[in-house]
Design a protein around this motif. Structure first.
Motif, mmCIF file in Angstrom:
data_model
loop_
_atom_site.group_PDB
_atom_site.id
_atom_site.type_symbol
_atom_site.label_atom_id
_atom_site.label_comp_id
_atom_site.label_asym_id
_atom_site.label_seq_id
_atom_site.Cartn_x
_atom_site.Cartn_y
_atom_site.Cartn_z
ATOM 1 N N ALA A 3 0.821 -1.198 0.000
ATOM 2 C CA ALA A 3 0.000 0.000 0.000
ATOM 3 C C ALA A 3 0.867 1.266 0.000
ATOM 4 C CB ALA A 3 -0.926 -0.016 1.200
ATOM 5 N N VAL A 4 1.876 1.307 0.899
ATOM 6 C CA VAL A 4 2.802 2.435 0.963
ATOM 7 C C VAL A 4 4.206 1.855 0.842
ATOM 8 C CG1 VAL A 4 3.609 4.415 2.295
ATOM 9 C CG2 VAL A 4 1.222 3.669 2.499
ATOM 10 N N SER A 5 4.908 2.223 -0.185
ATOM 11 C CA SER A 5 6.229 1.647 -0.406
ATOM 12 C C SER A 5 7.285 2.743 -0.431
ATOM 13 C CB SER A 5 6.269 0.840 -1.700
ATOM 14 O OG SER A 5 5.904 1.660 -2.788
ATOM 15 N N GLN A 6 8.397 2.448 0.198
ATOM 16 C CA GLN A 6 9.514 3.400 0.268
ATOM 17 C C GLN A 6 10.746 2.743 -0.315
ATOM 18 O OE1 GLN A 6 8.464 4.473 4.820
ATOM 19 N NE2 GLN A 6 10.455 5.261 4.155
ATOM 20 N N THR A 7 11.560 3.558 -0.982
ATOM 21 C CA THR A 7 12.853 3.073 -1.447
ATOM 22 C C THR A 7 13.892 4.174 -1.300
ATOM 23 O OG1 THR A 7 12.287 3.780 -3.693
ATOM 24 C CG2 THR A 7 11.917 1.459 -3.150
ATOM 25 N N LYS A 22 12.340 7.823 -1.695
ATOM 26 C CA LYS A 22 11.102 7.957 -2.456
ATOM 27 C C LYS A 22 9.979 7.194 -1.770
ATOM 28 C CE LYS A 22 13.267 8.672 -6.905
ATOM 29 N NZ LYS A 22 13.269 8.332 -8.330
ATOM 30 N N CYS A 23 8.779 7.708 -1.919
ATOM 31 C CA CYS A 23 7.606 7.078 -1.327
ATOM 32 C C CYS A 23 6.444 7.124 -2.306
ATOM 33 C CB CYS A 23 7.223 7.783 -0.030
ATOM 34 S SG CYS A 23 5.767 7.082 0.780
ATOM 35 N N GLU A 24 5.737 6.008 -2.371
ATOM 36 C CA GLU A 24 4.568 5.922 -3.247
ATOM 37 C C GLU A 24 3.457 5.211 -2.508
ATOM 38 O OE1 GLU A 24 5.286 3.678 -6.792
ATOM 39 O OE2 GLU A 24 3.243 3.902 -7.534
ATOM 40 N N GLN A 25 2.227 5.696 -2.666
ATOM 41 C CA GLN A 25 1.083 5.002 -2.074
ATOM 42 C C GLN A 25 0.028 4.752 -3.148
ATOM 43 O OE1 GLN A 25 -2.161 6.505 -1.446
ATOM 44 N NE2 GLN A 25 -1.719 8.698 -1.735
ATOM 45 N N ASN A 26 -0.585 3.554 -3.057
ATOM 46 C CA ASN A 26 -1.617 3.180 -4.036
ATOM 47 C C ASN A 26 -2.981 3.066 -3.380
ATOM 48 O OD1 ASN A 26 -1.478 0.823 -2.611
ATOM 49 N ND2 ASN A 26 -0.667 -0.432 -4.273
ATOM 50 N N LEU A 27 -3.173 3.812 -2.283
ATOM 51 C CA LEU A 27 -4.431 3.760 -1.537
ATOM 52 C C LEU A 27 -5.406 4.856 -1.960
ATOM 53 C CD1 LEU A 27 -2.775 3.117 1.943
ATOM 54 C CD2 LEU A 27 -4.067 1.466 0.574
ATOM 55 N N GLY A 28 -4.978 5.736 -2.825
ATOM 56 C CA GLY A 28 -5.848 6.821 -3.250
ATOM 57 C C GLY A 28 -5.992 7.929 -2.209
ATOM 58 N N PHE A 104 1.564 3.269 7.153
ATOM 59 C CA PHE A 104 3.001 3.535 7.076
ATOM 60 C C PHE A 104 3.693 2.665 6.041
ATOM 61 C CE2 PHE A 104 4.146 6.341 10.567
ATOM 62 C CZ PHE A 104 2.988 6.335 11.351
ATOM 63 N N GLY A 105 4.751 3.239 5.463
ATOM 64 C CA GLY A 105 5.680 2.438 4.689
ATOM 65 C C GLY A 105 6.571 1.654 5.633
ATOM 66 N N GLU A 106 7.462 0.852 5.048
ATOM 67 C CA GLU A 106 8.324 -0.010 5.857
ATOM 68 C C GLU A 106 9.471 0.739 6.518
ATOM 69 O OE1 GLU A 106 7.742 -4.281 3.558
ATOM 70 O OE2 GLU A 106 9.586 -3.157 3.299
ATOM 71 N N GLY A 107 9.693 1.959 6.106
ATOM 72 C CA GLY A 107 10.768 2.744 6.702
ATOM 73 C C GLY A 107 12.039 2.670 5.873
ATOM 74 N N SER A 108 12.820 3.738 5.954
ATOM 75 C CA SER A 108 14.138 3.789 5.306
ATOM 76 C C SER A 108 15.163 4.127 6.378
ATOM 77 C CB SER A 108 14.143 4.865 4.214
ATOM 78 O OG SER A 108 13.217 4.555 3.203
ATOM 79 N N ARG A 109 16.051 3.184 6.622
ATOM 80 C CA ARG A 109 17.048 3.386 7.683
ATOM 81 C C ARG A 109 18.268 4.069 7.096
ATOM 82 N NH1 ARG A 109 18.036 1.552 12.775
ATOM 83 N NH2 ARG A 109 16.219 0.169 12.662
ATOM 84 N N LEU A 110 18.511 5.289 7.544
ATOM 85 C CA LEU A 110 19.641 6.083 7.067
ATOM 86 C C LEU A 110 20.745 6.081 8.113
ATOM 87 C CD1 LEU A 110 20.989 8.208 5.183
ATOM 88 C CD2 LEU A 110 19.699 9.963 6.440
#
Lengths: 113, 109
Positions: A3-7, A22-28, A104-110
């Motif tokens: 649903a919410v994806s981060q890369t 980057k973050c994208e959601q397909n939930l509208g 929430f997306g899965e998170g991006s660990r920096l």
């Protein structure tokens, strides 16, 4: 179908470098967020966009610049990275006029070295 | 500025025991949320409380909201190890969604 994806999920970089998430959601959903979670698990709101318009801009160094090309995407660019930027960055979206819960997306660990 | 306070921040419980986590907030809001986060994972929504007096239950967890007292509680009944996680409450004012500091729950056998 996420649903919410981060890369990317993980970034390891040197101080002074620039990086993007980057973050994208397909939930509208119309509303998207960036949160920063530090090592003590505290979640700090950074930015929120509603339908491509910036509506929340917390006290964040101006090295952080969000960008929303359309309501399904919200990116985060960070310039001149510092050690204190090391954290997990979460993207989230919501339908404010429905239940309003965040997805929430899965998170991006920096990690900044 | 909206402030959200949770307590306790750390909770170690024996299996089978009951306990309550408290969430206080500083500004009028009719909507309160509870989320769960497992170590190394993202947050998932547990409960959405949309009005004064709302009560929601799922398994061994029950959440309630008192908007007049600006207080929500998350009650754990007969804890089991699988409930070990960090629990966050969150309150929003017109899209400004603020989180408490989280309660790190450990359930021991």
């Amino acid at each position: 179908d996420t649903a919410v994806s981060q890369t990317p999920k993980y970034l390891v970089t040197q101080m002074g470098n620039d990086k993007s998430i980057k973050c994208e959601q397909n939930l509208g959903h119309d509303t998207m967020y960036w949160y920063k979670q530090d090592s003590k698990k505290f979640l700090k709101i950074m930015f929120s966009y509603n339908n491509k318009e910036l509506i929340i801009n917390e006290t964040v160094p101006n090295r952080f610049s969000p960008k929303s090309p359309d309501k399904a995407h919200l990116n985060l660019h960070i310039n001149s990275l510092e050690l204190g930027d090391s954290a997990v960055y979460f993207c989230a979206s919501r339908d404010y006029w429905n239940t309003g819960e965040l997805f929430f997306g899965e998170g991006s660990r920096l990690t900044v070295l | 500025e909206l402030k959200v306070e949770q307590n306790p921040l750390f909770l170690s419980m024996q299996e089978g025991k009951n306990y309550t986590i408290y969430c206080n907030y500083s500004t009028t809001s009719d909507r309160l949320y509870w989320y769960r986060q497992d170590p190394g994972k993202s947050l998932e929504s547990l409960f959405v409380l949309l009005s004064n007096g709302a009560v929601k239950q799922e398994g061994r967890l029950m959440a309630s909201l008192d908007t007049k007292a600006r207080l929500s509680t998350l009650h754990i009944t007969a804890a089991v190890h699988d409930l070990s996680a960090t629990y966050f409450c969150a309150v929003d004012i017109y899209n400004d969604m603020r989180f408490g500091a989280g309660t790190r729950l450990t359930v021991k056998p």
